[in-house]
Design a protein around this motif. Structure first.
Motif, mmCIF file in Angstrom:
data_model
loop_
_atom_site.group_PDB
_atom_site.id
_atom_site.type_symbol
_atom_site.label_atom_id
_atom_site.label_comp_id
_atom_site.label_asym_id
_atom_site.label_seq_id
_atom_site.Cartn_x
_atom_site.Cartn_y
_atom_site.Cartn_z
ATOM 1 N N ILE A 32 45.400 31.941 29.920
ATOM 2 C CA ILE A 32 44.465 32.992 29.498
ATOM 3 C C ILE A 32 45.211 34.329 29.408
ATOM 4 C CG2 ILE A 32 42.399 34.304 30.163
ATOM 5 C CD1 ILE A 32 41.628 31.509 29.291
ATOM 6 N N LYS A 33 46.064 34.605 30.377
ATOM 7 C CA LYS A 33 46.836 35.854 30.359
ATOM 8 C C LYS A 33 47.685 35.932 29.094
ATOM 9 C CE LYS A 33 50.107 38.757 32.755
ATOM 10 N NZ LYS A 33 51.145 38.871 33.744
ATOM 11 N N ARG A 34 48.342 34.827 28.715
ATOM 12 C CA ARG A 34 49.165 34.825 27.491
ATOM 13 C C ARG A 34 48.317 35.117 26.257
ATOM 14 N NH1 ARG A 34 51.877 30.666 30.221
ATOM 15 N NH2 ARG A 34 50.648 29.060 29.223
ATOM 16 N N LEU A 35 47.098 34.586 26.227
ATOM 17 C CA LEU A 35 46.205 34.861 25.093
ATOM 18 C C LEU A 35 45.795 36.333 25.057
ATOM 19 C CD1 LEU A 35 43.944 31.690 25.262
ATOM 20 C CD2 LEU A 35 45.612 32.231 23.491
ATOM 21 N N ILE A 36 45.489 36.881 26.211
ATOM 22 C CA ILE A 36 45.080 38.287 26.280
ATOM 23 C C ILE A 36 46.235 39.200 25.874
ATOM 24 C CG2 ILE A 36 44.298 40.136 27.825
ATOM 25 C CD1 ILE A 36 42.718 37.949 29.348
#
Length: 171
Positions: A32-36
């Protein structure tokens, strides 16, 4: 604009005057962090700098989706102004029976508002994702597993549950 990678969608219904979705927010993770990190907005930057919470970031994503839809709708219809009367509403679902009742409530909405007489006739909801073998973004297997481990029996029980709901709440 990203929103669906953060959610598991369990149910939806679109009607001429309003809509409903049941979604579960995926827990924050490295993925999720990589997507954000790929989203370049003030809220994504604030979230990554730990100035706002994950919840506040997700609220901004919903706001952006609804605003984008409003702008596109207004352009198409050659109109201006607000499209939605109220902000979106969230409620917590902690128990399976509440989830199942809300799914039936949402699928029942077009019947309640007089747009159709039967669940299967309203093509703008997720009901048929559960009763047929559609490949969609709906997590129907999780919901159906709450009825029975056998998929065929689960679909039958899902349909029966909706019929009981319909007869209990039809005027």
């Amino acid at each position: 604009m990203l929103i669906h990678p953060f959610l598991e969608t369990y149910c939806f219904c679109l009607m001429p005057n309003h809509f409903h979705f049941i979604v579960k927010v995926r827990p924050y993770s490295k993925e999720i962090k990589r997507l954000i990190e790929q989203i370049d907005t003030s809220k994504s930057r604030k979230f990554l700098a730990e100035e706002i919470t994950y919840n506040e970031f997700l609220e901004d994503q919903f706001k952006r989706i609804l605003s984008s839809y409003t702008l596109a709708f207004n352009k198409q219809q050659k109109r201006t102004g607000s499209l939605f009367q109220k902000r979106f509403k969230r409620i917590g679902i902690r128990y399976d029976h509440k989830l199942l009742n809300l799914i039936a409530y949402i699928h029942h909405n077009p019947i309640h508002h007089g747009f159709t007489r039967n669940y299967s006739e309203w093509k703008f909801n997720s009901y048929q994702c559960f009763t047929r073998n559609f490949k969609t973004f709906i997590d129907s297997k999780m919901v159906l597993s709450l009825f029975h481990k056998d998929l065929k029996k689960a679909k039958f029980l899902f349909h029966e549950f909706h019929q009981e709901y319909k007869y209990a709440f039809t005027d």
